[in-house]
Motif scaffolding. Structure first.
Motif, PDB file in Angstrom:
ATOM      1  N   VAL B 258       0.844  -1.195   0.000  1.00  0.00           N
ATOM      2  CA  VAL B 258       0.000   0.000   0.000  1.00  0.00           C
ATOM      3  C   VAL B 258       0.883   1.249   0.000  1.00  0.00           C
ATOM      4  CG1 VAL B 258      -1.721   1.326   1.295  1.00  0.00           C
ATOM      5  CG2 VAL B 258      -1.859  -1.159   1.240  1.00  0.00           C
ATOM      6  N   SER B 259       1.808   1.304   0.954  1.00  0.00           N
ATOM      7  CA  SER B 259       2.508   2.564   1.234  1.00  0.00           C
ATOM      8  C   SER B 259       3.834   2.720   0.511  1.00  0.00           C
ATOM      9  CB  SER B 259       2.787   2.679   2.738  1.00  0.00           C
ATOM     10  OG  SER B 259       1.608   2.556   3.454  1.00  0.00           O
ATOM     11  N   LEU B 260       4.458   1.641   0.111  1.00  0.00           N
ATOM     12  CA  LEU B 260       5.805   1.740  -0.459  1.00  0.00           C
ATOM     13  C   LEU B 260       5.873   1.150  -1.867  1.00  0.00           C
ATOM     14  CD1 LEU B 260       7.622   0.646   2.825  1.00  0.00           C
ATOM     15  CD2 LEU B 260       7.412   2.964   1.965  1.00  0.00           C
ATOM     16  N   ARG B 261       4.712   0.984  -2.465  1.00  0.00           N
ATOM     17  CA  ARG B 261       4.640   0.437  -3.821  1.00  0.00           C
ATOM     18  C   ARG B 261       5.471   1.307  -4.769  1.00  0.00           C
ATOM     19  NH1 ARG B 261      -0.367   0.964  -3.702  1.00  0.00           N
ATOM     20  NH2 ARG B 261      -0.796   2.470  -5.345  1.00  0.00           N
ATOM     21  N   LEU B 263       8.797   1.240  -4.745  1.00  0.00           N
ATOM     22  CA  LEU B 263      10.144   1.392  -4.181  1.00  0.00           C
ATOM     23  C   LEU B 263      10.784   0.004  -4.052  1.00  0.00           C
ATOM     24  CD1 LEU B 263       9.406   3.976  -1.334  1.00  0.00           C
ATOM     25  CD2 LEU B 263      10.409   4.420  -3.577  1.00  0.00           C
ATOM     26  N   PRO B 264      12.109  -0.080  -4.166  1.00  0.00           N
ATOM     27  CA  PRO B 264      12.760  -1.395  -4.069  1.00  0.00           C
ATOM     28  C   PRO B 264      12.461  -2.103  -2.746  1.00  0.00           C
ATOM     29  CG  PRO B 264      14.316   0.276  -4.840  1.00  0.00           C
ATOM     30  CD  PRO B 264      13.059   0.995  -4.478  1.00  0.00           C
ATOM     31  N   VAL B 265      12.307  -1.314  -1.682  1.00  0.00           N
ATOM     32  CA  VAL B 265      12.107  -1.926  -0.362  1.00  0.00           C
ATOM     33  C   VAL B 265      10.851  -2.805  -0.314  1.00  0.00           C
ATOM     34  CG1 VAL B 265      10.881   0.065   0.633  1.00  0.00           C
ATOM     35  CG2 VAL B 265      12.166  -1.448   2.131  1.00  0.00           C
ATOM     36  N   ALA B 266       9.815  -2.391  -1.022  1.00  0.00           N
ATOM     37  CA  ALA B 266       8.567  -3.179  -1.011  1.00  0.00           C
ATOM     38  C   ALA B 266       8.776  -4.495  -1.746  1.00  0.00           C
ATOM     39  CB  ALA B 266       7.434  -2.381  -1.653  1.00  0.00           C
ATOM     40  N   ARG B 267       9.398  -4.411  -2.930  1.00  0.00           N
ATOM     41  CA  ARG B 267       9.653  -5.637  -3.695  1.00  0.00           C
ATOM     42  C   ARG B 267      10.548  -6.583  -2.882  1.00  0.00           C
ATOM     43  NH1 ARG B 267      13.890  -4.783  -8.021  1.00  0.00           N
ATOM     44  NH2 ARG B 267      14.981  -4.596  -6.050  1.00  0.00           N
ATOM     45  N   ASP B 268      11.614  -6.027  -2.294  1.00  0.00           N
ATOM     46  CA  ASP B 268      12.558  -6.863  -1.540  1.00  0.00           C
ATOM     47  C   ASP B 268      11.853  -7.535  -0.355  1.00  0.00           C
ATOM     48  OD1 ASP B 268      14.313  -5.867  -3.344  1.00  0.00           O
ATOM     49  OD2 ASP B 268      15.373  -4.539  -1.944  1.00  0.00           O
ATOM     50  N   TYR B 269      10.986  -6.769   0.282  1.00  0.00           N
ATOM     51  CA  TYR B 269      10.292  -7.333   1.440  1.00  0.00           C
ATOM     52  C   TYR B 269       9.431  -8.527   1.030  1.00  0.00           C
ATOM     53  CZ  TYR B 269       7.369  -8.252   5.339  1.00  0.00           C
ATOM     54  OH  TYR B 269       6.741  -8.922   6.347  1.00  0.00           O
ATOM     55  N   TYR B 270       8.711  -8.382  -0.076  1.00  0.00           N
ATOM     56  CA  TYR B 270       7.820  -9.488  -0.460  1.00  0.00           C
ATOM     57  C   TYR B 270       8.592 -10.693  -0.991  1.00  0.00           C
ATOM     58  CZ  TYR B 270       4.013  -6.453   0.686  1.00  0.00           C
ATOM     59  OH  TYR B 270       3.152  -5.653   1.396  1.00  0.00           O
ATOM     60  N   GLU B 271       9.802 -10.472  -1.451  1.00  0.00           N
ATOM     61  CA  GLU B 271      10.644 -11.626  -1.814  1.00  0.00           C
ATOM     62  C   GLU B 271      10.948 -12.440  -0.551  1.00  0.00           C
ATOM     63  OE1 GLU B 271      13.982  -9.995  -3.909  1.00  0.00           O
ATOM     64  OE2 GLU B 271      12.920 -10.028  -5.835  1.00  0.00           O
ATOM     65  N   ILE B 272      11.261 -11.729   0.525  1.00  0.00           N
ATOM     66  CA  ILE B 272      11.583 -12.415   1.795  1.00  0.00           C
ATOM     67  C   ILE B 272      10.332 -13.116   2.341  1.00  0.00           C
ATOM     68  CG2 ILE B 272      12.445 -12.115   4.154  1.00  0.00           C
ATOM     69  CD1 ILE B 272      13.702  -9.470   3.227  1.00  0.00           C
ATOM     70  N   LEU B 273       9.231 -12.375   2.322  1.00  0.00           N
ATOM     71  CA  LEU B 273       7.988 -12.952   2.863  1.00  0.00           C
ATOM     72  C   LEU B 273       7.577 -14.188   2.055  1.00  0.00           C
ATOM     73  CD1 LEU B 273       5.513 -12.787   4.796  1.00  0.00           C
ATOM     74  CD2 LEU B 273       4.432 -11.260   3.135  1.00  0.00           C
TER      75      LEU B 273
END
Lengths: 364, 439
Positions: B258-261, B263-273
């Protein structure tokens, strides 16, 4: 003509249909009525039908406004069984979903038509978008009711121009104190346009304006009304009984739709689009608060209103969101305001009368 | 933008926040761990990373004014365009959810009500306006915006709400008007939306002081697409039995999409999740220990009840494995096509669930019931959200009839618990539990 001489909605519809006329039920608020007239279809606006909302409660949560509730009740009670189509302009979230609910699941007695209005601040693309929407609606009307006769749209635009002129005259005369009619009479007559074809309505309106034109001596405090509808009926009667004079209004169902710049000559779709985009500011069209505030102040200044009464339908989000900033801005401009939260067709009662009386006394 | 503000923000990003985080970790290490609830499987390991990301986002936002242009944005707006101009974006709806979860809803709503806002209005809006008037927030401090960016693809309410902010702050409000899809989307609508996006560019250039760069937009849109696709894949892991997370987890873990769409941080986070969820599926680790029934949730979360509801259902071996709400940030991303950026942005954002007719929603729900092997449906009738709620009575009835699954409606609100009756909800849920267990 007096309001009692206006044919009632049911009488008129009966006569209209008796003559083979076609009808389209129309939910609030802004829609291109000229297209319906061009197809020889009578728009029957559905604002506040007086049904007891029994069936609608099975489909709507208690926090949905009474305009939506009553409209659905009318449909479920069979009040739209004899219409040829039901038109849903895109006015707010609740009417948007009601349209989908009716069309998708409630087996309406007639086809549903949808009309999306672009929202302000209007992008440059809004004009061409609106034109395309008009053309699409025109095509849909043709499929349901048959094509409009040659020249019928131009004729409808002419009716629209005549009506716009009469509405403007009625409002201007009232604001100048040249109309001998209280709020109840004024709105009873002007609401005739919600169901009368201009062929029948224009002569009635002209006759009324002729008869009611007389210098009205100022009595009680002069008011501007804002909100959704000029009602409930007892509110208008209360205003008249208290001697409070409604000099102008900024009501969604009234001046925000009636005081439109009439469509000009030329391409009728382009003219209708320009008319729509130049309508007075309205919460349901997304107008900015600065625009709305400036408009209210202008109406008050030009009509000599000393204060503003907001008659807002409960749960009406577009109006309720604008309210605090409008009131703040009006106060800064020296215009006190009063808010009455109402349900359509529900009596406002003694408490509201007391508040109105106190408000009027404060203004005098 | 000032150089000193930029330097301060950079310092906080590189040193200030990491130092603060290290200190917080040290302090947390001394706290007693919460006793594990036997109804739940092991908690998601990346929850800590999520908290870190969102805390950093809110913390750094304090230093954004003067360093970067700041925009307040609605959750369904095409934020990729703002990112191309380097806007620091804040999401009042996400902040509203945060306030709701912290049980600050009524306090902030009352602050708005004191200014004349009706208690009948959306409580996200009242929370946000209440924060605006009172300055209160669990996030420390929110930066004032230079621009408001709003799309009515989720509701008209956001337009009314942002109009108030624009008026009070005397700043531009950019609206992306997305015609409601009563039927199929058409070329007229797409052309209208494309034109609007193009018209926004000069406004965004003026406010940000940056020139538009199409290449940059395409890269950001690609990042956005990756994050949304990964989020969709995370949700799809819940098709497994037992599901590796619950929808109550998903309500929290959707914050970056929602909030960081974009940005690399959002993509990276969902890779981990996604990696963690996939591993849990492979190992048969469920979000709840005894998954007997699988449920679907309709509407926004009841933020102040997320924990209570999650425990209530888990205790009965019931797990929420799907929700129309969490699905919304993944369901249309396939339309985003870099070879037609404007048209595809229009389609991606206009085709979201709330900008579609009820039949579209019913079909989507039917599909989800099948794909996620759902046994029952819980419908949150949210007083705040008319477009999500009007029609739910019929949707519930039809889904129950067509699919033969039990369904229940609970009347509540997203953040304002003054409009929630615990007793009434529990009574309805008890009847639902009985029907579900008997099914």
């Amino acid at each position: 003509m007096s309001p009692s001489q206006l044919p009632t909605r049911s009488e008129y519809l009966k006569t209209w249909r008796g003559g083979g006329g076609k009808v389209c039920a129309v939910f609030p608020a802004q829609y291109p009525k000229e297209l319906l007239w061009a197809h020889e279809v009578l728009p029957m606006e559905v604002w506040d039908p007086p049904q007891e909302p029994a069936r609608a409660t099975g489909h709507l949560q208690p926090y949905i406004c009474s305009v939506v509730r009553q409209g659905l009740e009318l449909l479920l009670a069979g009040g739209m069984d004899e219409v040829g189509a039901i038109l849903f302009p895109h006015t707010c979230d609740s009417l948007q979903n009601l349209a989908s609910l009716v069309a998708d699941y409630l087996e309406p007695p007639a086809p549903s038509l949808f009309f999306y209005n672009p929202k302000a601040p209007f992008a440059a693309a809004a004009q061409s978008f609106y034109v395309a929407r008009l053309q699409a609606l025109d095509e849909e009307l043709s499929l349901i009711f048959g094509p409009a006769p040659e020249g019928a749209l131009e004729e409808a635009l002419e009716w629209s121009r005549r009506l716009a002129g009469l509405y403007a005259r009625a409002y201007a005369r009232r604001a100048a104190g040249e109309l001998k009619a209280g709020a109840a009479e004024f709105y009873a007559v002007l609401r005739g346009g919600e169901y009368l074809h201009p062929r029948d309505y224009v002569p009635l309106l002209e006759a009324w304006l002729e008869r009611a034109s007389a210098t009205e001596q100022g009595r009680g405090a002069a008011l501007l009304m804002s909100g959704v509808l000029p009602g409930p009926p007892d509110l208008l009667e209360t205003l008249d009984d208290l001697g409070l004079r409604v000099m102008h209004d900024d009501l969604i169902s009234m001046s925000r739709r009636l005081l439109y710049p009439p469509p000009e000559a030329g391409d009728p779709y382009e003219a209708l689009a320009r008319s729509f985009l130049a309508m007075p500011p309205c919460s349901t069209r997304g107008s900015s608060l600065a625009e709305r505030l400036a408009w209210l102040k202008k109406l008050a200044r030009e009509s000599g209103a000393q204060g503003v009464v907001f008659s807002v339908v409960k749960f009406c989000e577009p109006e309720l969101f604008d309210l605090p900033e409008l009131r703040r801005g009006l106060k800064q401009a020296g215009l006190p305001s009063l808010v009455l939260e109402v349900d359509v067709n529900q009596e406002v009662g003694g408490q509201a009368a007391t508040r109105l009386e106190a408000f009027g006394e404060m203004l005098s | 933008m000032s150089l000193s503000a930029k330097a301060r923000m950079q310092f906080m990003k590189d040193l200030g926040f990491p130092a603060m985080l290290a200190l917080a970790k040290k302090t947390r290490g001394k706290r007693r761990p919460r006793q594990a609830n036997p109804d739940f499987g092991p908690p998601l390991k990346c929850a800590g990373r999520l908290k870190e990301i969102m805390t950093r986002h809110y913390y750094l936002s304090r230093f954004a004014p003067g360093a970067r242009p700041v925009a307040w944005v609605t959750s369904g707006a095409p934020v990729e365009l703002l990112r191309a101009f380097d806007f620091y974006t804040m999401y009042p709806e996400n902040h509203g959810a945060l306030c709701g979860a912290q049980k600050m809803g009524p306090e902030l709503c009352e602050a708005a009500e004191q200014e004349g806002y009706s208690p009948d209005l959306c409580s996200y809006a009242r929370v946000d306006l209440g924060h605006f008037f009172s300055g209160k927030t669990p996030a420390g401090k929110l930066p004032k915006p230079d621009l408001l960016f709003c799309s009515n693809n989720i509701c008209q309410t956001v337009v009314y709400w942002y109009k108030v902010l624009a008026h009070r702050l005397n700043i531009p409000l950019v609206l992306f008007d997305t015609p409601f899809n009563y039927g199929e989307i058409n070329d007229t609508d797409i052309a209208y939306m494309k034109e609007q996006l193009l018209e926004m560019i000069p406004v965004l250039e003026k406010v940000s002081g940056k020139a538009f760069d199409l290449e940059r937009l395409l890269k950001l849109a690609e990042l956005s697409k990756s994050a949304s696709q990964l989020w969709g894949q995370c949700l799809e892991t819940m098709r497994a039995r037992p599901a590796p997370m619950t929808i109550f987890d998903a309500f929290i873990h959707l914050a970056p999409v929602v909030s960081l769409r974009g940005l690399p941080v959002a993509r990276d986070y969902y890779e981990i999740l996604l990696a963690e969820l996939t591993q849990r599926v492979a190992q048969g680790i469920g979000a709840i220990t005894n998954e007997k029934k699988r449920l679907m949730w309709d509407n926004i979360a009841v933020w102040y009840k997320v924990r209570d509801f999650s425990e209530l259902f888990a205790a009965r071996g019931m797990n929420f494995v799907a929700a129309t709400y969490t699905n919304a940030w993944a369901e249309t991303i396939q339309h985003l096509d870099m070879s037609h950026p404007w048209e595809s942005l229009a389609k991606t954002y206009s085709l979201v669930i709330l900008n579609n007719n009820l039949e579209h929603r019913l079909k989507l729900m039917e599909k989800m019931v099948g794909e996620y092997a759902v046994d029952g449906l819980v419908v949150h009738s949210a007083r705040s959200c008319k477009p999500y709620s009007l029609g739910q009575y019929d949707l519930k009835r039809l889904l129950s009839q067509r699919l033969g699954i039990p369904a229940v409606v609970i009347e509540a609100d997203i953040t304002d618990y003054r409009f929630f009756s615990e007793e009434q909800a529990l009574t309805r849920l008890e009847a639902f539990f009985e029907a579900l267990e008997a099914a």
